[in-house]
Design a protein around this motif. Sequence first.
Motif, PDB file in Angstrom:
ATOM      1  N   ARG A  45       8.284  -9.381 139.321  1.00 25.91           N
ATOM      2  CA  ARG A  45       7.724  -8.156 139.901  1.00 25.91           C
ATOM      3  C   ARG A  45       6.220  -8.205 140.136  1.00 25.91           C
ATOM      4  O   ARG A  45       5.655  -7.255 140.681  1.00 25.91           O
ATOM      5  CB  ARG A  45       8.072  -6.959 139.007  1.00 25.91           C
ATOM      6  N   THR A  46       5.579  -9.278 139.750  1.00 29.09           N
ATOM      7  CA  THR A  46       4.130  -9.408 139.969  1.00 29.09           C
ATOM      8  C   THR A  46       3.779 -10.865 140.259  1.00 29.09           C
ATOM      9  O   THR A  46       4.521 -11.785 139.866  1.00 29.09           O
ATOM     10  CB  THR A  46       3.314  -8.961 138.734  1.00 29.09           C
ATOM     11  N   PRO A  47       2.628 -11.100 140.915  1.00 31.97           N
ATOM     12  CA  PRO A  47       2.202 -12.485 141.124  1.00 31.97           C
ATOM     13  C   PRO A  47       2.003 -13.239 139.806  1.00 31.97           C
ATOM     14  O   PRO A  47       2.253 -14.451 139.745  1.00 31.97           O
ATOM     15  CB  PRO A  47       0.872 -12.320 141.874  1.00 31.97           C
ATOM     16  N   GLU A  48       1.553 -12.538 138.780  1.00 25.41           N
ATOM     17  CA  GLU A  48       1.342 -13.191 137.485  1.00 25.41           C
ATOM     18  C   GLU A  48       2.663 -13.665 136.890  1.00 25.41           C
ATOM     19  O   GLU A  48       2.760 -14.783 136.351  1.00 25.41           O
ATOM     20  CB  GLU A  48       0.637 -12.228 136.528  1.00 25.41           C
ATOM     21  N   GLN A  49       3.689 -12.819 136.978  1.00 20.61           N
ATOM     22  CA  GLN A  49       5.012 -13.222 136.504  1.00 20.61           C
ATOM     23  C   GLN A  49       5.531 -14.400 137.314  1.00 20.61           C
ATOM     24  O   GLN A  49       6.156 -15.319 136.767  1.00 20.61           O
ATOM     25  CB  GLN A  49       5.978 -12.043 136.601  1.00 20.61           C
ATOM     26  N   GLU A  50       5.285 -14.389 138.598  1.00 22.36           N
ATOM     27  CA  GLU A  50       5.737 -15.491 139.446  1.00 22.36           C
ATOM     28  C   GLU A  50       5.092 -16.810 139.032  1.00 22.36           C
ATOM     29  O   GLU A  50       5.777 -17.844 138.903  1.00 22.36           O
ATOM     30  CB  GLU A  50       5.436 -15.202 140.916  1.00 22.36           C
ATOM     31  N   ALA A  51       3.784 -16.788 138.820  1.00 24.63           N
ATOM     32  CA  ALA A  51       3.088 -18.015 138.439  1.00 24.63           C
ATOM     33  C   ALA A  51       3.637 -18.588 137.142  1.00 24.63           C
ATOM     34  O   ALA A  51       3.816 -19.808 137.008  1.00 24.63           O
ATOM     35  CB  ALA A  51       1.588 -17.734 138.309  1.00 24.63           C
ATOM     36  N   GLU A  52       3.930 -17.718 136.176  1.00 21.88           N
ATOM     37  CA  GLU A  52       4.482 -18.173 134.908  1.00 21.88           C
ATOM     38  C   GLU A  52       5.894 -18.709 135.084  1.00 21.88           C
ATOM     39  O   GLU A  52       6.249 -19.771 134.543  1.00 21.88           O
ATOM     40  CB  GLU A  52       4.472 -17.017 133.901  1.00 21.88           C
ATOM     41  N   ALA A  53       6.716 -18.010 135.850  1.00 22.28           N
ATOM     42  CA  ALA A  53       8.109 -18.421 136.036  1.00 22.28           C
ATOM     43  C   ALA A  53       8.214 -19.762 136.747  1.00 22.28           C
ATOM     44  O   ALA A  53       9.079 -20.588 136.424  1.00 22.28           O
ATOM     45  CB  ALA A  53       8.867 -17.357 136.822  1.00 22.28           C
TER      46      ALA A  53
END
Length: 255
Positions: A229-237
Amino acid sequence: MTILPDAFLKAPIAHRALHDLAAGRPENSLSAIRAAIKAGYGVEIDLQLSSDGQAMVFHDYDLGRLTIEDGPIRKRSATELARIPLKGGRDTVRTLPEVLALVAGQVPLLIEIKDQDGAMGGNVGRLEQATADALAGYEGPVAVMSFNPHSMLKMATLAPDVPRGLTTCSYSPEDWPLLPAGTLDRLRGIPDYEHVGASFISHEARDLNRARIADLATRGAAVLCWTIRTPEQEAEARKVARNITFEGYLPPIPS
């Protein structure tokens, strides 16, 4: 085992299509699917069964959260469901063949078959049959998945050439209060991956560091994840997952 097409590892996949109630696009609606296609994203949809055995593009077992009516979706016919408005837009509940005609191979289509047994058991088949019938002759990147391994076993028989995967997660008791502890413990380890002939998983993003995920990846499994749901979550995933299912923001599409 049928390999997941490379198209599923490129453009991010819009969770329940590119839904946005503020823009009049309810989840799993034709409007949301059109928006995803226009933006160049892959599309993820859910299937439930109608009373007359049709594969309906809808997430919940009950109509109440998403439509102006209440009651189990499987108690209504496809014709009845086509007249029920989705909240927040002008769309109604549609069938899988209608969605396939709209997508028509323009973007990857990831289909989650919702558990019809009620306890992840083997009392499945009608929805899988409707799904296989609809997909017969479909041209374009498409794959099916389910939390219920029995569903994918059935699809292996009904549509062996359609790539299969498992939707997986941490199976915390808080999130799955209706499933026995033993069932949760078993499914948590993803023991059915090889047995169902899966080529991918779509795993809960906050649980991607589980050792079994790394093990499957080393064995060639394509690891997708939900729901970012966020760019930060995407980078981690993306440290683990090869692609994401997203909602609530617009991730970049790799060139």
